[in-house]
Design a protein around this motif. Structure first.
Motif, PDB file in Angstrom:
ATOM      1  N   ALA A 112      35.577  96.707   8.912  1.00  0.00           N
ATOM      2  CA  ALA A 112      35.270  95.277   9.005  1.00  0.00           C
ATOM      3  C   ALA A 112      35.339  94.801  10.456  1.00  0.00           C
ATOM      4  O   ALA A 112      34.495  94.001  10.888  1.00  0.00           O
ATOM      5  N   GLU A 113      36.311  95.280  11.210  1.00  0.00           N
ATOM      6  CA  GLU A 113      36.394  94.896  12.626  1.00  0.00           C
ATOM      7  C   GLU A 113      35.173  95.394  13.396  1.00  0.00           C
ATOM      8  O   GLU A 113      34.637  94.691  14.260  1.00  0.00           O
ATOM      9  N   THR A 114      34.721  96.599  13.068  1.00  0.00           N
ATOM     10  CA  THR A 114      33.506  97.124  13.695  1.00  0.00           C
ATOM     11  C   THR A 114      32.304  96.269  13.324  1.00  0.00           C
ATOM     12  O   THR A 114      31.459  95.967  14.171  1.00  0.00           O
ATOM     13  N   ARG A 115      32.227  95.846  12.074  1.00  0.00           N
ATOM     14  CA  ARG A 115      31.114  94.994  11.632  1.00  0.00           C
ATOM     15  C   ARG A 115      31.149  93.630  12.331  1.00  0.00           C
ATOM     16  O   ARG A 115      30.109  93.066  12.646  1.00  0.00           O
ATOM     17  N   LYS A 116      32.346  93.101  12.577  1.00  0.00           N
ATOM     18  CA  LYS A 116      32.450  91.845  13.335  1.00  0.00           C
ATOM     19  C   LYS A 116      31.857  92.013  14.724  1.00  0.00           C
ATOM     20  O   LYS A 116      31.114  91.155  15.211  1.00  0.00           O
ATOM     21  N   THR A 117      32.187  93.124  15.362  1.00  0.00           N
ATOM     22  CA  THR A 117      31.646  93.410  16.690  1.00  0.00           C
ATOM     23  C   THR A 117      30.135  93.586  16.620  1.00  0.00           C
ATOM     24  O   THR A 117      29.403  93.073  17.467  1.00  0.00           O
ATOM     25  N   ASP A 118      29.672  94.317  15.590  1.00  0.00           N
ATOM     26  CA  ASP A 118      28.225  94.496  15.415  1.00  0.00           C
ATOM     27  C   ASP A 118      27.521  93.148  15.268  1.00  0.00           C
ATOM     28  O   ASP A 118      26.462  92.923  15.860  1.00  0.00           O
ATOM     29  N   TRP A 133      24.779  91.643  17.777  1.00  0.00           N
ATOM     30  CA  TRP A 133      23.460  91.332  17.253  1.00  0.00           C
ATOM     31  C   TRP A 133      23.109  89.871  17.522  1.00  0.00           C
ATOM     32  O   TRP A 133      21.994  89.562  17.945  1.00  0.00           O
ATOM     33  N   CYS A 134      24.056  88.972  17.299  1.00  0.00           N
ATOM     34  CA  CYS A 134      23.822  87.550  17.586  1.00  0.00           C
ATOM     35  C   CYS A 134      23.540  87.329  19.065  1.00  0.00           C
ATOM     36  O   CYS A 134      22.720  86.483  19.431  1.00  0.00           O
ATOM     37  N   ALA A 135      24.219  88.078  19.923  1.00  0.00           N
ATOM     38  CA  ALA A 135      24.039  87.929  21.370  1.00  0.00           C
ATOM     39  C   ALA A 135      22.617  88.278  21.800  1.00  0.00           C
ATOM     40  O   ALA A 135      22.166  87.831  22.860  1.00  0.00           O
ATOM     41  N   PRO A 141      13.874  84.110  16.803  1.00  0.00           N
ATOM     42  CA  PRO A 141      15.336  84.256  16.676  1.00  0.00           C
ATOM     43  C   PRO A 141      15.771  84.069  15.224  1.00  0.00           C
ATOM     44  O   PRO A 141      15.288  83.169  14.534  1.00  0.00           O
ATOM     45  N   HIS A 142      16.632  84.954  14.761  1.00  0.00           N
ATOM     46  CA  HIS A 142      17.103  84.891  13.374  1.00  0.00           C
ATOM     47  C   HIS A 142      18.004  83.665  13.198  1.00  0.00           C
ATOM     48  O   HIS A 142      18.856  83.392  14.043  1.00  0.00           O
ATOM     49  N   PRO A 143      17.821  82.921  12.110  1.00  0.00           N
ATOM     50  CA  PRO A 143      18.648  81.728  11.886  1.00  0.00           C
ATOM     51  C   PRO A 143      20.152  82.017  11.911  1.00  0.00           C
ATOM     52  O   PRO A 143      20.928  81.214  12.420  1.00  0.00           O
ATOM     53  N   TYR A 144      20.557  83.178  11.381  1.00  0.00           N
ATOM     54  CA  TYR A 144      21.978  83.519  11.382  1.00  0.00           C
ATOM     55  C   TYR A 144      22.502  83.572  12.818  1.00  0.00           C
ATOM     56  O   TYR A 144      23.567  83.033  13.118  1.00  0.00           O
ATOM     57  N   VAL A 166      30.218  80.898  16.698  1.00  0.00           N
ATOM     58  CA  VAL A 166      31.387  81.118  15.835  1.00  0.00           C
ATOM     59  C   VAL A 166      31.942  82.527  16.058  1.00  0.00           C
ATOM     60  O   VAL A 166      33.161  82.713  16.206  1.00  0.00           O
ATOM     61  N   HIS A 167      31.055  83.518  16.103  1.00  0.00           N
ATOM     62  CA  HIS A 167      31.508  84.896  16.340  1.00  0.00           C
ATOM     63  C   HIS A 167      32.112  85.047  17.729  1.00  0.00           C
ATOM     64  O   HIS A 167      33.112  85.767  17.901  1.00  0.00           O
TER      65      HIS A 167
END
Length: 172
Positions: free
Chosen positions: A98-104, A108-110, A118-121, A128-129
């Motif tokens: 899960a910590e790796t997924r947070k970083t991913d 990805w958002c960056a 640009p993806h809405p997410y 927030v991330h």
């Protein structure tokens, strides 16, 4: 195996055969995402820097894990109960993933500028991330809040919800 984690582990053993590696990538990602995700978004987020997961593979994995997750009316998947989400985000054996997924997700958002469109997410949750990853490092938040390009992208994406841009500024 006691408690909710033991219960989840017993349920995982009963899931129809799909590559468990797929589930162990997908379920922690859903657990740390800030909103339900559709299979196409999951594919893009998980395939960053690697290949292999197809939209069909992801959909099959999600359907096989329907004891834990469910789709909403728009085909976005989320947890059936907060306890399941907690196990896949903080539980033993899943917390590191899960910590790796947070970083991913943050990485990805960056890359929102290179996403066409640009993806809405990414536009809604990048700030927030960033804050979740380093709540004491406010400079990246300030930089994002001052970015006219980011503001314009948010306004173009969220024409019905202009407060998204205000939320970026408030968080910074």
């Amino acid at each position: 195996e006691r408690g909710i984690e033991g219960y989840v582990n017993r349920l995982l053993r009963r899931i129809k055969p799909v590559p468990l590696a797929n589930l162990f990538d997908i379920l922690p990602l859903l657990a740390v995402a800030k909103e339900p995700l559709d299979p196409a978004a999951i594919k893009v987020m998980l395939n960053k820097g690697r290949s292999g997961l197809t939209k069909q593979c992801i959909l099959e994995a999600l359907e096989s894990a329907s004891l834990f997750v469910k789709p909403n009316s728009s085909g976005r998947w989320s947890y059936r109960h907060g306890l399941y989400q907690s196990v896949f985000s903080k539980g033993e054996g899943f917390n590191t993933i899960a910590e790796t997924r947070k970083t991913d997700l943050l990485e990805w958002c960056a890359e929102w500028e290179s996403q066409i469109p640009p993806h809405p997410y990414a536009l809604r949750y990048y700030v927030v991330h960033l804050h979740d990853k380093a709540p004491d490092n406010l400079e990246p938040l300030f930089e994002l809040a001052r970015s006219q390009h980011f503001f314009d992208a948010q306004m173009a994406q969220f024409t019905d919800d202009p407060l998204v841009a205000v939320e970026t500024t408030e968080r910074a």
